[in-house]
Design a protein around this motif. Structure first.
Motif, short mmCIF file in Angstrom:
data_model
loop_
_atom_site.label_atom_id
_atom_site.label_comp_id
_atom_site.label_asym_id
_atom_site.label_seq_id
_atom_site.Cartn_x
_atom_site.Cartn_y
_atom_site.Cartn_z
N SER B 264 0.91 -1.07 -0.04
CA SER B 264 0.12 0.16 -0.04
C SER B 264 0.82 1.26 0.11
O SER B 264 1.99 1.14 0.27
CB SER B 264 -0.80 0.06 1.28
OG SER B 264 -0.01 -0.02 2.52
N PRO B 265 0.43 2.49 -0.54
CA PRO B 265 1.22 3.67 -0.59
C PRO B 265 1.71 3.96 0.80
O PRO B 265 2.96 4.52 0.85
CB PRO B 265 0.11 4.72 -1.05
CG PRO B 265 -1.02 3.84 -1.70
CD PRO B 265 -1.04 2.72 -1.08
N GLU B 266 1.11 3.70 1.90
CA GLU B 266 1.52 4.03 3.15
C GLU B 266 2.98 3.23 3.44
O GLU B 266 3.84 3.82 4.26
CB GLU B 266 0.89 3.73 4.21
CG GLU B 266 -0.51 4.54 4.52
CD GLU B 266 -1.49 3.86 3.35
OE1 GLU B 266 -1.99 2.73 3.38
OE2 GLU B 266 -1.99 4.80 2.53
N GLU B 267 3.06 2.22 3.00
CA GLU B 267 4.25 1.46 3.25
C GLU B 267 5.28 1.19 2.14
O GLU B 267 6.27 0.54 2.41
CB GLU B 267 3.77 -0.33 3.35
CG GLU B 267 2.89 -0.47 4.56
CD GLU B 267 3.80 -0.10 5.70
OE1 GLU B 267 4.87 -0.45 5.98
OE2 GLU B 267 3.07 0.41 6.85
N ILE B 268 5.06 2.15 1.26
CA ILE B 268 5.93 2.00 0.03
C ILE B 268 7.21 2.39 0.21
O ILE B 268 8.23 1.82 -0.09
CB ILE B 268 5.39 3.06 -1.24
CG1 ILE B 268 6.56 2.48 -2.37
CG2 ILE B 268 5.50 4.41 -0.79
CD1 ILE B 268 5.92 2.90 -3.84
N VAL B 269 7.75 3.53 1.15
CA VAL B 269 9.02 3.69 1.35
C VAL B 269 9.75 2.65 2.01
O VAL B 269 10.92 2.35 1.79
CB VAL B 269 9.10 4.90 2.14
CG1 VAL B 269 10.36 5.18 2.92
CG2 VAL B 269 8.67 6.12 1.44
N GLU B 270 9.05 2.07 2.95
CA GLU B 270 9.57 0.67 3.81
C GLU B 270 9.97 -0.28 2.66
O GLU B 270 10.98 -0.82 2.81
CB GLU B 270 8.82 0.18 4.58
CG GLU B 270 8.59 1.06 6.12
CD GLU B 270 10.06 1.73 6.52
OE1 GLU B 270 10.89 0.68 6.70
OE2 GLU B 270 10.33 2.82 6.56
N ALA B 271 9.01 -0.55 1.87
CA ALA B 271 9.27 -1.56 0.78
C ALA B 271 10.50 -1.18 -0.19
O ALA B 271 11.30 -1.89 -0.52
CB ALA B 271 8.12 -1.88 -0.02
N TYR B 272 10.44 0.14 -0.45
CA TYR B 272 11.74 0.62 -1.35
C TYR B 272 13.08 0.18 -0.53
O TYR B 272 13.95 -0.30 -1.28
CB TYR B 272 11.54 2.06 -1.44
CG TYR B 272 12.74 3.00 -2.27
CD1 TYR B 272 13.00 2.47 -3.45
CD2 TYR B 272 13.41 3.74 -1.44
CE1 TYR B 272 14.19 3.24 -4.14
CE2 TYR B 272 14.52 4.20 -1.95
CZ TYR B 272 14.86 4.12 -3.45
OH TYR B 272 15.87 4.62 -3.94
N LYS B 273 12.96 0.54 0.80
CA LYS B 273 14.34 0.28 1.27
C LYS B 273 14.53 -1.21 1.43
O LYS B 273 15.84 -1.63 1.31
CB LYS B 273 14.29 0.77 2.76
CG LYS B 273 14.31 2.48 2.96
CD LYS B 273 14.52 2.97 4.13
CE LYS B 273 13.30 2.56 5.23
NZ LYS B 273 13.53 3.57 6.63
N GLU B 274 13.55 -2.09 1.43
CA GLU B 274 13.96 -3.50 1.39
C GLU B 274 14.57 -3.88 0.38
O GLU B 274 15.33 -4.78 0.21
CB GLU B 274 12.67 -4.05 1.82
CG GLU B 274 11.76 -3.91 3.23
CD GLU B 274 12.16 -4.75 4.13
OE1 GLU B 274 13.01 -5.88 3.81
OE2 GLU B 274 11.65 -4.80 5.44
#
Lengths: 141, 866
Positions: B264-274
């Motif tokens: 989801s867009p809220e989690e996208i930055v975390e996913a990006y870092k992963e």
């Protein structure tokens, strides 16, 4: 042969765990090792405790290794400084040696080899002191 | 030659200076100089050692990373600089030009090391609708390909955007992350799997814990909002790596980087870092290491695509990956999201379709698909059980297979290369392309031997079946691997036997002889990498793990779909050709180019007029020059003092010998006042060992020479006055030892040849070395050369590294215990005496054989048996 017990070594590195372990291992080899975690603390320590050889990390927060080296060589020109770094950088290495570092070593470093370097640095300092002593005697005559 | 004579004459000053210095001060001066000299020798040794390391790395082609290249180059610069500095202390002001040469060479090396792809376009985000394949440097090859497919070939691709490599650079520079990562690599032992594992975990944590710079964060969130507007409501994203150089021909990087699905867009930055952290996954680190990719060259672009509710999905190979002669199209498919095809975890349907029109399915294998991957209502995907009746149904029909095949043909024609394509079908039946990259094909390993020769006994067969994921045959002990711990325990050369063909096993492929799996097809990441590394792989062998025991030796014939007990030599004929993946790789090439400024030695002959700083082209030249000059400086310092304690002494061994000794520091047991020093007053460990060898066996006198040998000597003597006994300079005849307790340097002229020996022998094993050089002779060039080769052969038998250039012999041995070093010195002592004038008989084979046998016998019986 250089007497290891006499050699007073100061380890300067912001990696607390690394520097503590190293100090312990050096004490096992009968070196008088102390440790601090910044350039500022190193200069303060040297003001209070006579020291022969400093093992100096190059990359530290606060005043960095090169600046610390400069200060040490200015205030205590006889102290020998060995740079020990995790980050290979020729420019810094050459700069450091031009300022008067004894050597530039890279981690990981076998403890035996490091102790040999300390002995060699200490010997250089001891000879230097002896030389000055002889010169003073000669001029007194 | 003139220079040598000048040099040796130089030991004896024409007129001795009157010195006022007192003995004690002089003693300290000697000590200081000797210590300086010793530091110089240490730096010289270290430099030579590093050069040997570089040559070894280039020769063996074993994996090494940029951290090795950088640390190595820094270390050699430091040591060469030390040598120059030490020489300046020994002879102030004499060799200033050396620093210029040092700087010049250093500059050349720096240029090679700092070469880096500069990202010029600074856009942080680019929508997929404005991407094409020319933008690979900015968005990575995966996204560039997708943009091309969407915008140029006009095939359906989900909407999305790229978080560019400029974003990545920005993120990594933000907290000096790159510097910190390089630091950690330098300290790590890259051959230790366990250490690598920890390193990988630490670096990934470091990245994941870092906050991205504010403007990057903002840009990503804006891109999401825009996409949401375009999609008309709530959406989830697939966040995938799209690194520079990933997915290009010949290098797959398959499955090494992370993909985060249904984000989801809220989690996208975390996913990006992963995803960007997965540049440092264990698999990715080992892959880069084995393929010689430079860490800094790999910039992690990331692609974000709108997530589909896939009904079915899978992978198309536009050609047969393991058989170049087969032009059929291969389609693997499963229910739900295509992920389970790629990660090799689930059995999948296979459709083989003709390329020729009319396009039709020529073969299909419908498997029982026990699970399918679906989007969860929260973030992420789940794998749910399928009811058996559903699982047995084909996941696509033949008509869909044909449409997929046509898409594959279209894309292959556009790219003019076989393609590996990931696809999905959404609920309304639209086919979307999710990924596309060149297909790694492998030549069929057909052995041109009669059938009965290659068919081993039936009784040796353990199991037949499965599919060829990578061609070839290999033999090794079975290793049944289950968990991540097995990655650390896996022994080199074993056959990896696993349940599923998961990408995580890829980090073992450089150590495995072969791979066998119970599940997984040739379309998975593991299969891709096995092909790339040339490791035979047999996948989908049902129940194989129950039929094999850990440690038993088996032969896997992937092409023949068979596993045999024991070693079947007839199958292993051509599997010896090991791929050298390092050679030609960016890291390898960097080291190779750098080495040209370090390793070659141009300054061979100290007597040549070119032996000067200006002629130093490499670091090796500088070390050679500095070493030579430092020895001169040590000599000339001795000559300038008339204190008898410090002047050279003549060796007294039974009678006065034609050997002179200069004590550099602590070479004597007690100070010597007179002209002679007795052998028992000598404290130098290396000199005593050399002397032991020198006097061990009396010399028989010169060998009986044949007429030609004698004529050759006469001829040379008439031209070269230094060789004519009566005319020889009285100094040139002297043999000098410079000694300290642990050091000895010998310059000798015995007969007509000139040799130098230098040794450092103490309890510091790492500093110990013996070097020996030998040159000249009275006979003609051919005979001198033969003698050099003759001595080379003998020295090599006793573990010296020897090089002969022209009639110049250079030998060296280092890093051994004191006693071993003393034995080598005895051998040199012996040879110094017993090879003199042997050049005379070098044309006579039987004489050569006689002397060789005698010398080897003497060394073994009289020296080494003690």
């Amino acid at each position: 042969m250089t007497q290891l017990e006499e050699v007073r070594v100061l380890l300067v590195d912001d990696e607390v765990e690394f520097v503590d372990t190293l100090a312990k291992r050096m004490k096992k080899r009968k070196l008088k090792a102390s440790s601090v975690n910044s350039g500022e603390d190193a200069l303060e320590f040297l003001g209070q405790h006579p020291t022969d050889v400093v093992i100096l990390d190059v990359k530290m927060p606060g005043i960095d290794g090169i600046q610390t080296l400069r200060e040490i060589k200015q205030q205590y020109p006889l102290i020998e400084v060995i740079m020990l770094t995790g980050h290979a950088n020729v420019e810094v290495a050459i700069q450091g040696m031009e300022i008067g570092a004894f050597d530039y070593l890279m981690k990981p470093m076998a403890i035996d080899d490091l102790v040999y370097k300390i002995q060699d640095a200490y010997k250089k300092k001891a000879i230097q002191e002896e030389k000055i002593g002889e010169r003073l005697k000669a001029s007194a005559v | 030659m003139g220079q040598v004579v000048d040099f040796i004459k130089g030991f004896f000053p024409k007129k001795k200076k009157k010195s006022k210095t007192n003995a004690e001060e002089l003693r300290v001066d000697f000590r200081a100089r000797y210590h300086q000299f010793k530091l110089l020798l240490n730096a010289n040794n270290k430099s030579l050692e590093i050069m040997a390391d570089i040559e070894r790395a280039l020769r063996l082609g074993q994996p090494f990373g940029m951290s090795f290249v950088k640390a190595t180059c820094t270390a050699i610069s430091v040591n060469v600089f030390q040598m120059i500095k030490n020489l300046a202390e020994l002879g102030p002001g004499k060799h200033n030009e050396l620093s210029d040469r040092f700087n010049g060479i250093q500059h050349n090396i720096d240029q090679l090391l700092t070469e880096r792809k500069e990202v010029k376009d600074e856009r942080l985000i680019i929508p997929l609708s404005s991407i094409d394949k020319e933008m690979a440097d900015l968005v990575g090859s995966k996204m560039a390909n997708l943009g091309e497919i969407k915008n140029k070939i006009k095939i359906q691709v989900p909407e999305g955007f790229s978080i560019t490599s400029a974003s990545y650079q920005k993120f990594m520079e933000h907290h000096d992350l790159q510097v910190e990562i390089e630091r950690r690599f330098q300290s790590a032992d890259l051959e230790n799997m366990e250490r690598l594992y920890t390193l990988s975990a630490e670096i990934q944590q470091l990245i994941i814990r870092s906050r991205p710079p504010e403007d990057l964060h903002e840009a990503i969130m804006n891109a999401c909002r825009e996409l949401e507007g375009l999609e008309g409501g709530e959406m989830r994203l697939a966040v995938r790596s799209s690194a520079l150089g990933e997915d290009t021909a010949g290098t797959s990087f398959a499955g090494q980087y992370r993909t985060e699905l249904n984000v989801s867009p809220e989690e996208i930055v975390e996913a990006y870092k992963e995803v960007i952290a997965s540049k440092y996954s264990l698999t990715a680190i080992t892959y880069r290491l084995n393929r010689g990719f430079r860490d800094a060259d790999i910039s992690m672009g990331v692609g974000c695509l709108v997530m589909l509710n896939a009904e079915a999905g899978g992978v198309i190979y536009s050609r047969n990956p393991v058989d170049l002669s087969d032009h059929s199209i291969f389609i693997n498919s499963v229910w739900g999201l295509p992920e389970s095809v790629v990660d090799g975890s689930v059995a999948c349907d296979l459709f083989i379709v003709t390329r020729e029109k009319p396009i039709r399915v020529i073969q299909k294998e419908i498997k029982v698909k026990e699970k399918k991957s679906i989007r969860r209502s929260q973030d992420g995907v789940s794998r749910i059980d399928l009811p058996r009746d559903m699982g047995e149904l084909p996941s696509i029909d033949e008509a869909q297979a044909c449409i997929l095949a046509e898409l594959a043909i279209k894309m292959e024609a556009y790219y003019t290369l076989p393609q590996d394509i990931e696809w999905a079908i959404d609920p309304d039946g639209t086919i979307y392309i999710l990924q596309c990259r060149p297909l790694q094909q492998m030549e069929t390993a057909k052995i041109a031997l009669p059938e009965d020769m290659i068919r081993p006994d039936k009784k040796d067969v353990v199991v037949r079946g499965g599919i060829t994921a990578s061609q070839g045959a290999a033999c090794g002990p079975v290793y049944l691997a289950d968990t991540g711990v097995d990655i650390l325990r896996f022994p080199k050369g074993a056959v990896l036997v696993v349940q599923q063909a998961l990408p995580r096993w890829a980090s073992l492929l450089n150590r495995a002889a072969a791979v066998v799996t119970e599940q997984g097809g040739f379309a998975g990441h593991l299969a891709n990498i096995a092909r790339e590394f040339g490791v035979p792989a047999l996948f989908g062998v049902k129940g194989v793990r129950d039929q094999l025991n850990s440690g038993e030796i088996i032969t896997v014939d992937a092409g023949g779909l068979t596993i045999y007990k024991g070693k079947i030599d007839s199958l292993l004929v051509e599997s010896d050709i090991e791929k050298n993946l390092m050679q030609g790789s960016p890291v390898y090439d960097t080291l190779k180019q750098v080495s040209r400024h370090i390793v070659p030695l141009n300054l061979l002959d100290p007597d040549s007029p070119d032996f000067n700083p200006a002629s130093c082209k490499t670091f090796h030249d500088i070390t050679r020059f500095v070493h030579e000059k430092s020895v001169h400086e040590m000599f000339s310092f001795g000559k300038d003092h008339d204190f008898s304690e410090r002047s050279s002494k003549q060796l007294f061994y039974k009678v006065p010998m034609q050997w002179w000794i200069l004590n550099l520091d602590d070479g004597f047991n007690e100070e010597v006042k007179g002209k002679y020093v007795k052998l028992d007053n000598i404290a130098s460990i290396p000199m005593l060992a050399f002397w032991d060898g020198f006097v061990a066996v009396p010399w028989d006198g010169p060998p009986a020479i044949d007429g030609k040998g004698f004529m050759s000597v006469v001829f040379r003597s008439t031209r070269d006055t230094a060789l004519t006994p009566g005319l020889r300079s009285r100094y040139a005849d002297r043999n000098y030892f410079m000694i300290s307790r642990n050091y000895c340097n010998l310059n000798s002229r015995l007969g007509y040849h000139f040799s130098t020996m230098e040794a450092l022998v103490s309890d510091r094993v790492n500093e110990n070395y013996v070097g020996f050089q030998f040159k000249g002779g009275a006979a003609d060039y051919q005979r001198r050369l033969k003698r050099a080769l003759f001595i080379k052969e003998i020295l090599e038998k006793f573990d010296f590294r020897v090089e002969v250039r022209e009639d110049n012999l250079i030998a060296r041995v280092e890093h051994h215990e004191k006693e071993y070093m003393k034995e080598r010195l005895q051998i040199l002592g012996y040879l110094t005496l017993h090879t003199r004038q042997l050049d005379m008989i070098m044309a006579n084979d039987s004489e050569v054989r006689y002397y060789k046998a005698k010398i080897e016998r003497d060394i073994r019986e009289l020296l080494l048996s003690k």
